[in-house]
Design a protein around this motif. Structure first.
Motif, PDB file in Angstrom:
ATOM      1  N   GLY A  38     -29.023 -34.817  56.604  1.00  0.00           N
ATOM      2  CA  GLY A  38     -28.705 -35.278  57.908  1.00  0.00           C
ATOM      3  C   GLY A  38     -29.431 -34.970  58.891  1.00  0.00           C
ATOM      4  O   GLY A  38     -29.614 -33.540  58.810  1.00  0.00           O
ATOM      5  N   ALA A  39     -27.946 -34.781  60.297  1.00  0.00           N
ATOM      6  CA  ALA A  39     -28.799 -33.989  61.067  1.00  0.00           C
ATOM      7  C   ALA A  39     -28.011 -31.946  61.343  1.00  0.00           C
ATOM      8  O   ALA A  39     -29.082 -31.842  61.516  1.00  0.00           O
ATOM      9  CB  ALA A  39     -27.843 -34.776  62.625  1.00  0.00           C
ATOM     10  N   PRO A  40     -27.327 -32.035  60.905  1.00  0.00           N
ATOM     11  CA  PRO A  40     -27.298 -30.625  60.498  1.00  0.00           C
ATOM     12  C   PRO A  40     -27.960 -29.933  60.219  1.00  0.00           C
ATOM     13  O   PRO A  40     -28.063 -29.080  60.494  1.00  0.00           O
ATOM     14  CB  PRO A  40     -25.400 -31.108  59.741  1.00  0.00           C
ATOM     15  N   ALA A  41     -28.725 -30.369  58.896  1.00  0.00           N
ATOM     16  CA  ALA A  41     -29.528 -29.914  57.835  1.00  0.00           C
ATOM     17  C   ALA A  41     -31.093 -29.873  58.604  1.00  0.00           C
ATOM     18  O   ALA A  41     -31.425 -28.621  58.816  1.00  0.00           O
ATOM     19  CB  ALA A  41     -29.915 -31.027  56.823  1.00  0.00           C
ATOM     20  N   HIS A  42     -31.025 -30.777  59.592  1.00  0.00           N
ATOM     21  CA  HIS A  42     -32.367 -31.225  60.396  1.00  0.00           C
ATOM     22  C   HIS A  42     -32.447 -30.121  61.449  1.00  0.00           C
ATOM     23  O   HIS A  42     -33.001 -29.381  61.831  1.00  0.00           O
ATOM     24  CB  HIS A  42     -32.565 -32.357  61.224  1.00  0.00           C
ATOM     25  N   TYR A  43     -31.019 -29.681  61.988  1.00  0.00           N
ATOM     26  CA  TYR A  43     -30.602 -28.576  63.590  1.00  0.00           C
ATOM     27  C   TYR A  43     -30.970 -27.599  62.488  1.00  0.00           C
ATOM     28  O   TYR A  43     -31.596 -26.511  63.177  1.00  0.00           O
ATOM     29  CB  TYR A  43     -29.152 -28.764  63.143  1.00  0.00           C
TER      30      TYR A  43
END
Length: 147
Positions: A38-43
């Motif tokens: 998700g977004a945190p991992a991509h960030y």
């Protein structure tokens, strides 16, 4: 405009002992989130990352200050590379926490089994003392004096 430090993130193999350690310093667990992609991992540049993200807030701090723990799944290998208390290397050096009574804070930590890494040092209007945190990270007590 920069205002103040917001948080420090520390990756740990086992969050339990780290949470207990930082509780000695006045940090309280505020919330836990599971990162599963998700977004945190991509960030963070790790799209497949899986981890527990634990926010510890320092009680009474104004401005607010947090330590955020990351406990990865699976747990990374046991060799962290160079020992994190080696203060002569580049990269993370230490986290300093301001206290109102350095002697009392050091005694509290020692009574709870924390390893002190230095004797007290008077330096630039401060009293300083290094100690070891979870998984070998270096922290410092800072008491401002005379100003």
């Amino acid at each position: 405009m920069f205002l103040n430090v917001d948080h420090v993130t520390i990756a740990v193999a086992d969050a339990g002992p780290a949470i207990a350690f930082f509780a000695l310093l006045g940090f309280r667990e505020e919330h836990v989130l599971t990162i599963d992609g998700g977004a945190p991992a991509h960030y963070m540049g790790m799209p497949e990352m899986k981890a527990q993200h634990i926010t510890l807030a320092l009680e009474g701090a104004n401005p607010r200050f947090e330590i955020q723990l990351l406990e990865f799944t699976p747990t990374p290998g046991t060799d962290p590379g160079l020992h994190p208390t080696n203060l002569r290397e580049r990269g993370f050096n230490h986290l300093a926490l301001r206290v109102d009574d350095l002697g009392a804070a050091a005694k509290h930590l020692e009574a709870n089994g924390v390893t002190m890494l230095s004797e007290e040092l008077d330096y630039i209007s401060r009293k300083l003392r290094l100690f070891e945190g979870p998984e070998g990270i270096t922290l410092e007590l800072v008491q401002w004096v005379g100003s």
